[in-house]
Design a protein around this motif. Sequence first.
Motif, PDB file in Angstrom:
ATOM      1  N   ALA A  98      55.718  75.817  20.911  1.00  0.00           N
ATOM      2  CA  ALA A  98      56.855  76.743  20.923  1.00  0.00           C
ATOM      3  C   ALA A  98      58.165  75.996  21.123  1.00  0.00           C
ATOM      4  CB  ALA A  98      56.663  77.795  22.011  1.00  0.00           C
ATOM      5  N   MET A  99      58.157  75.027  22.041  1.00  0.00           N
ATOM      6  CA  MET A  99      59.369  74.260  22.285  1.00  0.00           C
ATOM      7  C   MET A  99      59.796  73.477  21.049  1.00  0.00           C
ATOM      8  SD  MET A  99      60.190  71.245  25.019  1.00  0.00           S
ATOM      9  CE  MET A  99      59.270  70.077  24.040  1.00  0.00           C
ATOM     10  N   LEU A 100      58.834  72.875  20.350  1.00  0.00           N
ATOM     11  CA  LEU A 100      59.161  72.129  19.141  1.00  0.00           C
ATOM     12  C   LEU A 100      59.761  73.020  18.065  1.00  0.00           C
ATOM     13  CD1 LEU A 100      56.099  69.732  18.874  1.00  0.00           C
ATOM     14  CD2 LEU A 100      58.465  69.079  19.275  1.00  0.00           C
ATOM     15  N   VAL A 101      59.207  74.217  17.905  1.00  0.00           N
ATOM     16  CA  VAL A 101      59.750  75.148  16.910  1.00  0.00           C
ATOM     17  C   VAL A 101      61.178  75.538  17.277  1.00  0.00           C
ATOM     18  CG1 VAL A 101      59.519  77.479  15.957  1.00  0.00           C
ATOM     19  CG2 VAL A 101      57.505  76.010  16.172  1.00  0.00           C
ATOM     20  N   ILE A 102      61.408  75.868  18.533  1.00  0.00           N
ATOM     21  CA  ILE A 102      62.747  76.281  18.968  1.00  0.00           C
ATOM     22  C   ILE A 102      63.749  75.146  18.819  1.00  0.00           C
ATOM     23  CG2 ILE A 102      64.100  76.963  21.004  1.00  0.00           C
ATOM     24  CD1 ILE A 102      61.569  78.578  21.876  1.00  0.00           C
ATOM     25  N   VAL A 103      63.374  73.946  19.284  1.00  0.00           N
ATOM     26  CA  VAL A 103      64.293  72.802  19.186  1.00  0.00           C
ATOM     27  C   VAL A 103      64.575  72.460  17.729  1.00  0.00           C
ATOM     28  CG1 VAL A 103      64.518  70.331  19.661  1.00  0.00           C
ATOM     29  CG2 VAL A 103      63.745  71.871  21.454  1.00  0.00           C
ATOM     30  N   TRP A 104      63.562  72.511  16.881  1.00  0.00           N
ATOM     31  CA  TRP A 104      63.773  72.211  15.464  1.00  0.00           C
ATOM     32  C   TRP A 104      64.758  73.201  14.840  1.00  0.00           C
ATOM     33  CZ3 TRP A 104      62.747  68.108  12.582  1.00  0.00           C
ATOM     34  CH2 TRP A 104      62.960  68.219  11.214  1.00  0.00           C
ATOM     35  N   MET A 105      64.574  74.466  15.140  1.00  0.00           N
ATOM     36  CA  MET A 105      65.472  75.475  14.571  1.00  0.00           C
ATOM     37  C   MET A 105      66.898  75.311  15.105  1.00  0.00           C
ATOM     38  SD  MET A 105      63.733  76.985  12.347  1.00  0.00           S
ATOM     39  CE  MET A 105      64.877  78.262  11.877  1.00  0.00           C
ATOM     40  N   LEU A 106      67.031  74.919  16.359  1.00  0.00           N
ATOM     41  CA  LEU A 106      68.372  74.670  16.903  1.00  0.00           C
ATOM     42  C   LEU A 106      69.015  73.442  16.261  1.00  0.00           C
ATOM     43  CD1 LEU A 106      67.775  75.456  20.678  1.00  0.00           C
ATOM     44  CD2 LEU A 106      69.107  76.800  19.046  1.00  0.00           C
ATOM     45  N   LEU A 107      68.221  72.430  15.989  1.00  0.00           N
ATOM     46  CA  LEU A 107      68.761  71.230  15.349  1.00  0.00           C
ATOM     47  C   LEU A 107      69.168  71.482  13.903  1.00  0.00           C
ATOM     48  CD1 LEU A 107      66.385  68.467  16.761  1.00  0.00           C
ATOM     49  CD2 LEU A 107      68.808  68.762  17.239  1.00  0.00           C
ATOM     50  N   VAL A 108      68.395  72.278  13.201  1.00  0.00           N
ATOM     51  CA  VAL A 108      68.717  72.599  11.807  1.00  0.00           C
ATOM     52  C   VAL A 108      69.987  73.452  11.747  1.00  0.00           C
ATOM     53  CG1 VAL A 108      67.910  73.860   9.775  1.00  0.00           C
ATOM     54  CG2 VAL A 108      66.370  72.345  10.991  1.00  0.00           C
ATOM     55  N   ASN A 109      70.169  74.314  12.718  1.00  0.00           N
ATOM     56  CA  ASN A 109      71.379  75.129  12.867  1.00  0.00           C
ATOM     57  C   ASN A 109      71.557  76.167  11.762  1.00  0.00           C
ATOM     58  OD1 ASN A 109      73.572  75.919  14.355  1.00  0.00           O
ATOM     59  ND2 ASN A 109      74.987  74.551  13.313  1.00  0.00           N
ATOM     60  N   GLU A 110      70.476  76.548  11.118  1.00  0.00           N
ATOM     61  CA  GLU A 110      70.514  77.676  10.184  1.00  0.00           C
ATOM     62  C   GLU A 110      69.097  78.237  10.087  1.00  0.00           C
ATOM     63  OE1 GLU A 110      71.770  76.493   6.315  1.00  0.00           O
ATOM     64  OE2 GLU A 110      70.169  75.071   6.054  1.00  0.00           O
ATOM     65  N   PHE A 111      69.035  79.528   9.936  1.00  0.00           N
ATOM     66  CA  PHE A 111      67.729  80.174   9.882  1.00  0.00           C
ATOM     67  C   PHE A 111      67.370  80.454   8.428  1.00  0.00           C
ATOM     68  CE2 PHE A 111      64.585  83.510  10.234  1.00  0.00           C
ATOM     69  CZ  PHE A 111      63.799  83.038  11.270  1.00  0.00           C
ATOM     70  N   THR A 112      66.501  79.595   7.891  1.00  0.00           N
ATOM     71  CA  THR A 112      65.982  79.795   6.540  1.00  0.00           C
ATOM     72  C   THR A 112      64.462  79.752   6.602  1.00  0.00           C
ATOM     73  OG1 THR A 112      66.001  77.444   6.008  1.00  0.00           O
ATOM     74  CG2 THR A 112      68.014  78.691   5.502  1.00  0.00           C
ATOM     75  N   PHE A 113      63.833  80.279   5.577  1.00  0.00           N
ATOM     76  CA  PHE A 113      62.375  80.272   5.532  1.00  0.00           C
ATOM     77  C   PHE A 113      61.849  78.839   5.517  1.00  0.00           C
ATOM     78  CE2 PHE A 113      58.394  80.103   3.126  1.00  0.00           C
ATOM     79  CZ  PHE A 113      57.592  80.868   3.973  1.00  0.00           C
ATOM     80  N   GLY A 114      62.484  77.946   4.764  1.00  0.00           N
ATOM     81  CA  GLY A 114      62.047  76.553   4.689  1.00  0.00           C
ATOM     82  C   GLY A 114      62.142  75.847   6.031  1.00  0.00           C
TER      83      GLY A 114
END
Length: 163
Positions: free
Chosen positions: A13-29
């Motif tokens: 869960a932490m990896l998913v959250i941190v990855w999404m924060l680093l990407v800084n945009e919510f896309t399906f990819g």
Amino acid sequence: MIRRILPHPGLSAMLVIVWMLLVNEFTFGALFLALVFGVVVPLFTSRFWPERPSIRFGADMIGYVWIVLYDILVANFQVASIILMRRNRDLRSQWLVIPLELRSPEAITTLAGTISLTPGTVSSDISGCGRALLVHALDVADPEAEVARIKQRYEARLMKVFA
């Protein structure tokens, strides 16, 4: 079955959250890649974690997080007032040796990180036996009282979280 796919669900869960924060945009990819990393990384690293710490998620953990956040906020103002209002010669810097009752490496790391996150204090070293933590404090009037405060405020609560 689920433990084989997600051996460390908290890490996933932490990896998913941190990855999404680093990407800084919510896309399906981005979400798909985050989920892949959240599953694959713990799978490959699980053999390096023979024992998982037993962590109690609940009121004790929520209380600990709130106290740490409150202390960080208050300490920011205290350090700012020290910097702006006092001269350097008025500082009472101290090295504190905090005897530890915690035994889990994860709990000790959490305590050291908490101390370092709070402005005005930094964890510097842990004894070879793991029973004492060396902490530098920017301004301390009573070293024994500060050690007792850290033990009561953080360590006692962490002992309930990492039980």
